[in-house]
Design a protein around this motif. Structure first.
Motif, PDB file in Angstrom:
ATOM      1  N   ALA A 198       0.737  -1.176  -0.223  1.00 46.15           N
ATOM      2  CA  ALA A 198      -0.017   0.081  -0.265  1.00 46.15           C
ATOM      3  C   ALA A 198       0.894   1.380  -0.012  1.00 46.15           C
ATOM      4  O   ALA A 198       0.702   2.040  -0.685  1.00 46.15           O
ATOM      5  N   THR A 199       1.994   1.163   0.867  1.00 47.11           N
ATOM      6  CA  THR A 199       2.851   2.245   0.867  1.00 47.11           C
ATOM      7  C   THR A 199       3.550   2.553  -0.564  1.00 47.11           C
ATOM      8  O   THR A 199       3.830   3.702  -0.911  1.00 47.11           O
ATOM      9  N   ALA A 200       4.062   1.597  -1.079  1.00 41.80           N
ATOM     10  CA  ALA A 200       4.569   1.646  -2.453  1.00 41.80           C
ATOM     11  C   ALA A 200       3.503   2.228  -3.526  1.00 41.80           C
ATOM     12  O   ALA A 200       4.086   3.066  -4.480  1.00 41.80           O
ATOM     13  N   LEU A 201       2.320   1.731  -3.390  1.00 44.11           N
ATOM     14  CA  LEU A 201       1.437   2.414  -4.434  1.00 44.11           C
ATOM     15  C   LEU A 201       1.215   3.756  -3.976  1.00 44.11           C
ATOM     16  O   LEU A 201       1.047   4.603  -5.012  1.00 44.11           O
ATOM     17  N   PHE A 202       1.235   4.082  -2.687  1.00 45.67           N
ATOM     18  CA  PHE A 202       1.002   5.732  -2.314  1.00 45.67           C
ATOM     19  C   PHE A 202       2.106   6.564  -2.898  1.00 45.67           C
ATOM     20  O   PHE A 202       1.845   7.434  -3.310  1.00 45.67           O
ATOM     21  N   VAL A 203       3.376   5.823  -2.857  1.00 41.81           N
ATOM     22  CA  VAL A 203       4.412   6.705  -3.243  1.00 41.81           C
ATOM     23  C   VAL A 203       4.433   6.957  -4.720  1.00 41.81           C
ATOM     24  O   VAL A 203       4.577   8.082  -5.325  1.00 41.81           O
ATOM     25  N   VAL A 204       4.190   5.917  -5.518  1.00 41.07           N
ATOM     26  CA  VAL A 204       3.994   5.819  -7.011  1.00 41.07           C
ATOM     27  C   VAL A 204       2.842   6.960  -7.237  1.00 41.07           C
ATOM     28  O   VAL A 204       3.024   7.872  -8.190  1.00 41.07           O
TER      29      VAL A 204
END
Length: 243
Positions: A107-113
């Protein structure tokens, strides 16, 4: 406790050090931007006078093709400005997102992108709206093809480095480590933006505007990430032991 003491206590105890650094950086950029606009209006009644004066001061008098300083400094500035280019910023974003995926923080990876892609889209929209020409009073020392306001390098580097710096800082327990991460992020954004003026491809006001918008976006992303972590939509960061 008087109102000033209550405000000071809230700033010190309720707002994390990473958010305080980002907000302070934003306030400084805003103050510089306002000062630049006011000063340029005052100087000779010409809104471009200050921009012209600064960018011309970075060239050898009488030779707008030659920047001040030794040859090695120009090479260093070109290397620094590359850190704010699409290629480097994309590689950093992909590398960080990949790390988060491996660490099972999807979820954090998606948020960063999404945060960085959204900021890049905003930069493109703003450039199209203002459509300001590039400086033409000195030679461009690197190739450029887009419009000038706001500086895409200044804005996108602030978005990427400050957003990632803030998210990384939220994973650290030690205060000095959080300060270090944010300080490095801010320094990178400042150096990249300043390099665009030295290379003659942006007016100083372009860079100040890019810093201001980029820092604003990073602050919003940091606050949104904190709210999403509190609601358990994002994986929680490490709760700091030292405030």
């Amino acid at each position: 406790m008087n109102p000033f003491q209550r405000l000071t206590s809230f700033w010190r105890d309720s707002i994390r050090v990473d958010a305080r650094l980002l907000l302070s950086f934003l306030a400084i950029c805003l103050a510089l931007f306002v000062f630049g606009k006011l000063a340029s209006e005052v100087m000779e009644g010409d809104s471009m006078a200050l921009d012209h004066a600064i960018i011309s001061a970075l060239r050898v008098p009488g030779d707008p093709d030659t920047p001040v300083g030794p040859r090695w400094f120009l090479l260093c500035v070109r290397d620094i400005t590359a850190l704010g280019g699409w290629t480097v910023l994309t590689l950093i974003t992909v590398a960080v997102a990949g790390f988060l995926m491996v660490a099972r923080r999807r979820a954090t990876a998606l948020f960063v992108v999404l945060a960085i892609a959204g900021g890049a889209t905003l930069s493109t929209i703003l450039k199209s709206l203002f459509n300001r020409p590039r400086p033409d009073v000195v030679a461009h020392l690197v190739d450029v093809h887009s419009t000038s306001f706001p500086s895409g390098h200044a804005m996108n580097s602030a978005i990427v480095y400050l957003t990632l710096g803030a998210l990384l800082a939220r994973t650290q327990q030690v205060r000095i480590l959080r300060i270090y991460l944010l300080s490095v992020s801010i320094t990178l954004a400042l150096m990249i933006g300043a390099s665009r003026v030295y290379l003659g491809v942006h007016w100083p006001s372009d860079v100040l505007a890019g810093w201001m918008v980029g820092a604003s976006w990073a602050v919003l992303c940091s606050l949104l990430a904190r709210r999403l972590q509190q609601s358990h939509t994002l994986e929680p960061g490490t709760t700091p032991k030292v405030q």
